[in-house]
Write an enzyme that holds these catalytic residues in place. Structure first.
Site, PDB file in Angstrom:
ATOM      1  N   GLY A  45     102.166 -59.591 179.253  1.00  0.00           N
ATOM      2  CA  GLY A  45     102.053 -59.797 180.686  1.00  0.00           C
ATOM      3  C   GLY A  45     101.741 -61.255 180.957  1.00  0.00           C
ATOM      4  N   GLN A  50      98.654 -68.243 185.749  1.00  0.00           N
ATOM      5  CA  GLN A  50      98.650 -68.691 184.357  1.00  0.00           C
ATOM      6  C   GLN A  50      99.696 -69.773 184.097  1.00  0.00           C
ATOM      7  OE1 GLN A  50      98.597 -64.463 182.715  1.00  0.00           O
ATOM      8  NE2 GLN A  50      97.500 -65.630 181.137  1.00  0.00           N
ATOM      9  N   CYS A  90      94.195 -62.720 175.803  1.00  0.00           N
ATOM     10  CA  CYS A  90      94.817 -63.356 176.968  1.00  0.00           C
ATOM     11  C   CYS A  90      95.575 -64.598 176.524  1.00  0.00           C
ATOM     12  CB  CYS A  90      93.740 -63.729 177.989  1.00  0.00           C
ATOM     13  SG  CYS A  90      94.361 -64.511 179.476  1.00  0.00           S
ATOM     14  N   LEU A  91      96.773 -64.785 177.072  1.00  0.00           N
ATOM     15  CA  LEU A  91      97.570 -65.961 176.730  1.00  0.00           C
ATOM     16  C   LEU A  91      96.892 -67.256 177.161  1.00  0.00           C
ATOM     17  CD1 LEU A  91     101.165 -64.702 177.588  1.00  0.00           C
ATOM     18  CD2 LEU A  91     100.107 -64.924 175.326  1.00  0.00           C
ATOM     19  N   HIS A 132      94.759 -56.041 183.869  1.00  0.00           N
ATOM     20  CA  HIS A 132      94.463 -57.384 183.359  1.00  0.00           C
ATOM     21  C   HIS A 132      95.181 -58.443 184.201  1.00  0.00           C
ATOM     22  CE1 HIS A 132      93.800 -60.300 179.922  1.00  0.00           C
ATOM     23  NE2 HIS A 132      94.808 -60.881 180.549  1.00  0.00           N
ATOM     24  N   GLU A 133      96.474 -58.232 184.446  1.00  0.00           N
ATOM     25  CA  GLU A 133      97.244 -59.223 185.213  1.00  0.00           C
ATOM     26  C   GLU A 133      96.789 -59.281 186.663  1.00  0.00           C
ATOM     27  OE1 GLU A 133      98.790 -61.314 183.495  1.00  0.00           O
ATOM     28  OE2 GLU A 133      98.822 -60.096 181.680  1.00  0.00           O
ATOM     29  N   HIS A 136      93.875 -61.519 187.063  1.00  0.00           N
ATOM     30  CA  HIS A 136      94.239 -62.933 187.141  1.00  0.00           C
ATOM     31  C   HIS A 136      94.505 -63.346 188.592  1.00  0.00           C
ATOM     32  CE1 HIS A 136      94.391 -64.478 183.082  1.00  0.00           C
ATOM     33  NE2 HIS A 136      95.115 -63.460 182.665  1.00  0.00           N
TER      34      HIS A 136
END
Length: 164
Positions: A45, A50, A90-91, A132-133, A136
């Site tokens: 995701g 991000q 997380c990226l 999670h997304e 953000h």
């Protein structure tokens, strides 16, 4: 086009993102670039902040043949049931992961890239990914969902990694 993924510490990751007012070719191009970036980074995701764009949009692909990849614009979680604890990463905070408690199943609503309403009933990895997304988009990171002690330990690891 591969976009730069913003790292922990970048202020855009802490912004509450603005709703998307209209869906146009620029937004579709951003979503396509985000998907390409997500695949390149081997994530499941990626939210617009991000990649430095503080709007309410994310892409996902949990790599399940029964669950197609998708995009949600202006997502809302309208139902949530149960709780489950699983590891998350997380990226934007590569190399760190921790057990995070999330709702086991959710119903999310938003728009697709044609501006059509979408409703997703999700459980398992897709439920976790959407939650999670969406975090953000509200300026939250998975670190905000762990205990203060765990957060301190993780941040210490992050700082050490930055020094090394």
């Amino acid at each position: 086009m591969i976009l730069e993924i913003r790292m922990f510490g970048d202020p855009v990751l802490r912004e509450k993102c603005a709703p998307v007012d209209g869906i146009d070719d620029d937004l579709r191009k951003l979503a396509a670039d985000m998907q390409e970036t997500m695949y390149e980074a081997e994530g499941i995701g990626l939210a617009a902040p991000q990649v430095g764009v503080p709007i309410r949009l994310f892409v996902y692909d949990v790599r399940d043949p029964d669950i197609p990849p998708g995009v949600l614009v202006n997502p809302e979680i309208v139902e949530a049931e149960g709780t489950v604890k699983e590891e998350e990463g997380c990226l934007s905070i590569p190399g760190l992961a921790e057990i995070v408690e999330r709702s086991e199943s959710i119903v999310a609503r938003g728009l697709d890239l044609d501006g059509e309403p979408v409703e997703i009933r999700a459980e398992g990895m897709l439920s976790r990914c959407i939650q999670h997304e969406k975090d953000h988009l509200d300026g939250m990171l998975f670190l905000d969902r762990v205990s203060p002690l765990k957060r301190k330990i993780l941040l210490g690891k992050w700082r050490k990694r930055d020094r090394d």
